[in-house]
Design a protein around this motif. Structure first.
Motif, PDB file in Angstrom:
ATOM      1  N   ARG A  99       0.827  -1.214   0.000  1.00 25.50           N
ATOM      2  CA  ARG A  99       0.000   0.000   0.000  1.00 25.50           C
ATOM      3  C   ARG A  99       0.856   1.256   0.000  1.00 25.50           C
ATOM      4  O   ARG A  99       0.557   2.218  -0.707  1.00 25.50           O
ATOM      5  CB  ARG A  99      -0.934  -0.014   1.212  1.00 25.50           C
ATOM      6  N   LYS A 100       1.912   1.249   0.769  1.00 25.86           N
ATOM      7  CA  LYS A 100       2.804   2.415   0.813  1.00 25.86           C
ATOM      8  C   LYS A 100       3.468   2.643  -0.540  1.00 25.86           C
ATOM      9  O   LYS A 100       3.572   3.777  -1.030  1.00 25.86           O
ATOM     10  CB  LYS A 100       3.855   2.197   1.899  1.00 25.86           C
ATOM     11  N   THR A 101       3.906   1.566  -1.177  1.00 29.22           N
ATOM     12  CA  THR A 101       4.578   1.670  -2.476  1.00 29.22           C
ATOM     13  C   THR A 101       3.638   2.215  -3.546  1.00 29.22           C
ATOM     14  O   THR A 101       3.983   3.118  -4.312  1.00 29.22           O
ATOM     15  CB  THR A 101       5.112   0.301  -2.902  1.00 29.22           C
ATOM     16  N   ILE A 102       2.408   1.671  -3.598  1.00 33.16           N
ATOM     17  CA  ILE A 102       1.466   2.072  -4.653  1.00 33.16           C
ATOM     18  C   ILE A 102       0.939   3.476  -4.393  1.00 33.16           C
ATOM     19  O   ILE A 102       0.747   4.258  -5.335  1.00 33.16           O
ATOM     20  CB  ILE A 102       0.323   1.042  -4.733  1.00 33.16           C
ATOM     21  N   ARG A 103       0.714   3.830  -3.121  1.00 29.23           N
ATOM     22  CA  ARG A 103       0.268   5.192  -2.823  1.00 29.23           C
ATOM     23  C   ARG A 103       1.319   6.213  -3.255  1.00 29.23           C
ATOM     24  O   ARG A 103       0.996   7.277  -3.786  1.00 29.23           O
ATOM     25  CB  ARG A 103      -0.022   5.333  -1.333  1.00 29.23           C
ATOM     26  N   ALA A 104       2.599   5.874  -3.060  1.00 28.70           N
ATOM     27  CA  ALA A 104       3.674   6.770  -3.504  1.00 28.70           C
ATOM     28  C   ALA A 104       3.675   6.901  -5.028  1.00 28.70           C
ATOM     29  O   ALA A 104       3.956   7.979  -5.568  1.00 28.70           O
ATOM     30  CB  ALA A 104       5.019   6.251  -3.005  1.00 28.70           C
ATOM     31  N   LEU A 105       3.360   5.801  -5.741  1.00 24.36           N
ATOM     32  CA  LEU A 105       3.282   5.873  -7.204  1.00 24.36           C
ATOM     33  C   LEU A 105       2.175   6.835  -7.634  1.00 24.36           C
ATOM     34  O   LEU A 105       2.376   7.639  -8.556  1.00 24.36           O
ATOM     35  CB  LEU A 105       3.024   4.480  -7.773  1.00 24.36           C
ATOM     36  N   TYR A 106       1.015   6.769  -6.988  1.00 23.93           N
ATOM     37  CA  TYR A 106      -0.084   7.668  -7.347  1.00 23.93           C
ATOM     38  C   TYR A 106       0.328   9.130  -7.173  1.00 23.93           C
ATOM     39  O   TYR A 106       0.047   9.970  -8.034  1.00 23.93           O
ATOM     40  CB  TYR A 106      -1.314   7.371  -6.494  1.00 23.93           C
ATOM     41  N   LYS A 107       0.987   9.418  -6.069  1.00 26.68           N
ATOM     42  CA  LYS A 107       1.424  10.795  -5.820  1.00 26.68           C
ATOM     43  C   LYS A 107       2.413  11.257  -6.883  1.00 26.68           C
ATOM     44  O   LYS A 107       2.365  12.397  -7.364  1.00 26.68           O
ATOM     45  CB  LYS A 107       2.062  10.900  -4.431  1.00 26.68           C
ATOM     46  N   ASP A 108       3.315  10.356  -7.282  1.00 25.90           N
ATOM     47  CA  ASP A 108       4.306  10.720  -8.295  1.00 25.90           C
ATOM     48  C   ASP A 108       3.643  10.920  -9.650  1.00 25.90           C
ATOM     49  O   ASP A 108       4.030  11.819 -10.410  1.00 25.90           O
ATOM     50  CB  ASP A 108       5.370   9.624  -8.385  1.00 25.90           C
ATOM     51  N   CYS A 109       2.636  10.107  -9.977  1.00 22.85           N
ATOM     52  CA  CYS A 109       1.916  10.283 -11.241  1.00 22.85           C
ATOM     53  C   CYS A 109       1.184  11.620 -11.274  1.00 22.85           C
ATOM     54  O   CYS A 109       1.123  12.282 -12.312  1.00 22.85           O
ATOM     55  CB  CYS A 109       0.918   9.147 -11.441  1.00 22.85           C
ATOM     56  N   GLN A 110       0.627  12.027 -10.139  1.00 22.80           N
ATOM     57  CA  GLN A 110      -0.084  13.307 -10.090  1.00 22.80           C
ATOM     58  C   GLN A 110       0.872  14.489 -10.117  1.00 22.80           C
ATOM     59  O   GLN A 110       0.479  15.582 -10.505  1.00 22.80           O
ATOM     60  CB  GLN A 110      -0.949  13.367  -8.826  1.00 22.80           C
ATOM     61  N   ARG A 111       2.128  14.259  -9.741  1.00 20.21           N
ATOM     62  CA  ARG A 111       3.124  15.337  -9.778  1.00 20.21           C
ATOM     63  C   ARG A 111       3.659  15.548 -11.184  1.00 20.21           C
ATOM     64  O   ARG A 111       3.694  16.665 -11.694  1.00 20.21           O
ATOM     65  CB  ARG A 111       4.280  15.000  -8.826  1.00 20.21           C
ATOM     66  N   CYS A 112       4.066  14.461 -11.860  1.00 21.82           N
ATOM     67  CA  CYS A 112       4.655  14.570 -13.200  1.00 21.82           C
ATOM     68  C   CYS A 112       4.403  13.279 -13.951  1.00 21.82           C
ATOM     69  O   CYS A 112       4.731  12.192 -13.449  1.00 21.82           O
ATOM     70  CB  CYS A 112       6.152  14.853 -13.113  1.00 21.82           C
ATOM     71  N   ARG A 113       3.854  13.397 -15.133  1.00 21.82           N
ATOM     72  CA  ARG A 113       3.562  12.209 -15.931  1.00 21.82           C
ATOM     73  C   ARG A 113       4.820  11.541 -16.465  1.00 21.82           C
ATOM     74  O   ARG A 113       4.787  10.399 -16.922  1.00 21.82           O
ATOM     75  CB  ARG A 113       2.641  12.566 -17.086  1.00 21.82           C
ATOM     76  N   HIS A 114       5.965  12.263 -16.436  1.00 20.42           N
ATOM     77  CA  HIS A 114       7.234  11.682 -16.869  1.00 20.42           C
ATOM     78  C   HIS A 114       8.037  11.146 -15.687  1.00 20.42           C
ATOM     79  O   HIS A 114       9.139  10.636 -15.889  1.00 20.42           O
ATOM     80  CB  HIS A 114       8.065  12.716 -17.625  1.00 20.42           C
ATOM     81  N   HIS A 115       7.527  11.297 -14.462  1.00 16.94           N
ATOM     82  CA  HIS A 115       8.189  10.822 -13.250  1.00 16.94           C
ATOM     83  C   HIS A 115       9.618  11.370 -13.175  1.00 16.94           C
ATOM     84  O   HIS A 115      10.565  10.642 -12.860  1.00 16.94           O
ATOM     85  CB  HIS A 115       8.213   9.289 -13.203  1.00 16.94           C
ATOM     86  N   CYS A 116       9.775  12.637 -13.510  1.00 18.97           N
ATOM     87  CA  CYS A 116      11.116  13.207 -13.631  1.00 18.97           C
ATOM     88  C   CYS A 116      11.737  13.425 -12.259  1.00 18.97           C
ATOM     89  O   CYS A 116      11.046  13.675 -11.271  1.00 18.97           O
ATOM     90  CB  CYS A 116      11.063  14.521 -14.411  1.00 18.97           C
ATOM     91  N   THR A 117      13.056  13.332 -12.205  1.00 21.52           N
ATOM     92  CA  THR A 117      13.821  13.697 -11.008  1.00 21.52           C
ATOM     93  C   THR A 117      14.643  14.946 -11.256  1.00 21.52           C
ATOM     94  O   THR A 117      15.226  15.504 -10.343  1.00 21.52           O
ATOM     95  CB  THR A 117      14.757  12.542 -10.604  1.00 21.52           C
ATOM     96  N   LYS A 177       3.871  18.178 -15.446  1.00 20.82           N
ATOM     97  CA  LYS A 177       2.415  18.171 -15.562  1.00 20.82           C
ATOM     98  C   LYS A 177       1.934  16.764 -15.223  1.00 20.82           C
ATOM     99  O   LYS A 177       2.314  15.797 -15.855  1.00 20.82           O
ATOM    100  CB  LYS A 177       1.982  18.544 -16.981  1.00 20.82           C
ATOM    101  N   GLY A 178       1.128  16.671 -14.182  1.00 23.42           N
ATOM    102  CA  GLY A 178       0.708  15.374 -13.692  1.00 23.42           C
ATOM    103  C   GLY A 178      -0.378  14.737 -14.538  1.00 23.42           C
ATOM    104  O   GLY A 178      -1.032  15.394 -15.351  1.00 23.42           O
TER     105      GLY A 178
END
Length: 614
Positions: free
Chosen positions: A137-155, A180-181
């Protein structure tokens, strides 16, 4: 117990003494003292269904004053989890889980491909190697937050977003990256994929008895605010579509009056229109796969086959449209049967349009008109106008093919639904702008070609009229046309079909190349025939030249103008007299016998002749 020795317990509970490295044995578990001083608790959970090896869940207890007690507690907990089937039977990672789910799920091919695209872009590269159960749950919730932050998952935000991955010269479309998320609805689709995979692993594969992500909530739905075109904008869109091409105008008009989805419109075949009952049936849809661009014919969404009752004007438009298609196909040597698609680039209408091409063409057209709208907004326009016309919401839902609200009415109250559909069709027709009369697109392409195939046909026509391609000679082949004018073979086919419709290319046949045909001169219209009646004129030299003309009404000059004509040709002077009288009287009825035309050579005061209609 000292650090130098370990007490071991047999499966029957008998204690024994042993040296360093000895273990406490249980029937399915053990506690081992490691060289670091920690205690390793391990139980046997059976065979891993993925690897085929023994699966032994393990817990490490750090050294301390009560480490033995903690190890016993951990051992009991692990054994209870295994007994109650609450412990996962495998250490599978998330990538293996979702890929196996994609292979075994029962879903349409288009759905599997679209979901696979989301998995390959947003799941596997970022959490694919993570354990599917540990901190899931922690791993997937973090993925959702990252997707909403940037669709390219950029660092790193300091990079250029190129318009294409191919080799190219950068232009304004290659811009500095701005995060752009993904939309919440897209993240919800990712959640649906992961949730389905975990549920199938628990229910069908029995990898675990408790869903590791149970209770994980997806992002909330986004509130959509559709902005359909106004009735004025809708009228402009339809008129512009008909001006560009007959088939394109009919496609946009059908999408507007039916509210059908893009794939449903391009999947329409001739058999789907019943001109007697004035009904358009929606039974199939065309999908375009992302990876291969392959066209796939499938059932419509929600599996709700429906029909759209047409008003009289719309029904007649489709009848006229098929009449025009039959004529064009016959001239090209084809016969359109009931399986022919409404809209196609092929002369025999054997293949449909590509849905994405329709969307792109509509976007280019509306942008050229200065409108910010999308093709799907025509569906919103249809629903908005029906509701505004007072049609009940269940009938609207039925016409649009929504799974809720109108499905029961369509299935069990067919008579009432048919009456409601008829009323809806009439109400919608009353609110829609009147569609324009069918334009003669074939003749328009001669003087104002717009599409690439029209421009190619116009250039070949010019060569025929100039004598470069002689009457009766063998016409260039499709491959030669494509190579000469640097166009696709499909474009060359359409250009040849247009030349046939102009009467400048024979139909040809199996093993026979088409021939160049010089068109016969057009017969004069009724008005021209009236103007060409023999009139008494002075005998002058038959040479057209610039003339100064005066129009007299009852002896008084009312207009002076110049024109080029032969003053000895009574027919030309008659046409000049009639046209000048019409312009002077603004089309009102007038006695042409009250008018005279004084003819002079350009720049000379002497009168050549005075012409009157006798």
């Amino acid at each position: 117990m000292s650090t130098a020795e370990t007490t071991a317990v047999s499966t029957r509970g008998k204690r024994t003494r042993g040296g360093r490295g000895a273990r406490r044995n249980r029937s399915r578990g053990s506690i081992d003292r490691l060289s670091s001083g920690s205690l390793r608790v391990r139980v046997d959970a059976g065979v891993d269904p993925i690897t085929g090896k023994r699966h032994r869940p393990t817990v490490i207890v750090p050294p301390g004053p009560d480490d033995e007690h903690q190890a016993e507690v951990a051992l009991t907990r692990l054994l209870n989890e295994v007994d109650e089937q609450r412990h996962p039977k495998t250490k599978v990672d998330i990538a293996h889980l979702v890929l196996k789910y994609q292979d075994e799920r029962d879903a349409a091919r288009t759905t599997v491909e679209k979901d696979g695209s989301l998995i390959n872009r947003h799941v596997i590269p970022y959490i694919g190697t993570k354990n599917a159960t540990k901190d899931a749950r922690k791993t997937i919730r973090a993925l959702y937050k990252d997707c909403q932050r940037c669709r390219h998952h950029c660092t790193n935000t300091n990079w250029i977003e190129h318009r294409t991955p191919r080799k190219h010269e950068c232009d304004a479309r290659c811009r500095k990256h701005q995060c752009k998320g993904l939309a919440n609805n897209t993240v919800r689709k990712i959640h649906a994929i992961l949730s389905g995979a975990y549920t199938m692993a628990m229910a069908e594969w029995e990898w675990w008895s408790v869903n590791p992500i149970d209770g994980l909530a997806p992002p909330s739905f986004e509130k959509t605010d559709p902005v359909p075109p106004s009735t004025t904008e809708a009228a402009a869109i339809v008129n512009e579509a008909f001006r560009r091409e007959l088939a394109w105008g009919v496609l946009i008009f059908i999408a507007m009056i039916s509210g059908a989805r893009r794939g449903e419109v391009v999947a329409l075949r001739r058999r789907h229109h019943d001109p007697i009952k004035k009904v358009l049936y929606l039974r199939e849809a065309i999908a375009q796969l992302d990876e291969t661009n392959e066209l796939l014919e499938k059932g419509i969404k929600n599996e709700i086959a429906r029909h759209i009752v047409l008003d009289d004007a719309s029904n007649q438009l489709l009848i006229d449209y098929w009449s025009a298609l039959d004529t064009a196909a016959s001239e090209a040597g084809h016969n359109l049967d009931d399986d022919a698609f409404f809209f196609s680039l092929m002369p025999d209408h054997s293949t449909p349009l590509r849905p994405r091409s329709v969307t792109q063409r509509y976007r280019r057209m509306t942008r050229a008109m200065g409108l910010d709208t999308q093709l799907k907004c025509l569906r919103h326009f249809n629903a908005t106008e029906l509701i505004a016309a007072g049609v009940d919401i269940r009938t609207v839902a039925g016409r649009l093919g929504h799974s809720g609200g109108g499905s029961t009415t369509l299935r069990f109250y067919a008579a009432w639904a048919s009456e409601a559909h008829q009323r809806a069709a009439g109400d919608l027709a009353a609110r829609l702008p009147e569609h324009p009369a069918l334009l003669d697109q074939i003749q328009r392409a001669k003087s104002a070609p717009e599409a690439p195939f029209e421009r190619v046909a116009a250039r070949i026509r010019s060569r025929i009229l100039a004598g470069e391609l002689a009457d009766g000679s063998i016409a260039p082949s499709i491959k030669e046309i494509a190579a000469t004018y640097e166009v696709a073979v499909g474009t060359a086919h359409r250009a040849a079909d247009l030349l046939r419709q102009w009467g400048m290319l024979s139909a040809g046949g199996r093993g026979k190349r088409p021939l160049i045909l010089l068109p016969d001169p057009q017969p004069p219209t009724a008005e021209q025939a009236e103007d060409e009646q023999p009139l008494a004129t002075a005998a002058l030299e038959p040479v057209p030249r610039p003339l100064d003309l005066e129009l007299l009404h009852l002896g008084r000059t009312v207009k002076a103008f110049t024109a080029e004509a032969d003053p000895a040709d009574a027919r030309q002077l008659a046409r000049l007299l009639r046209s000048s009288v019409r312009r002077h009287t603004a089309g009102a009825d007038a006695d042409i016998g009250d008018f005279e035309l004084i003819v002079r050579n350009s720049g000379e005061p002497a009168v050549v002749t005075v012409f009157a209609s006798l």
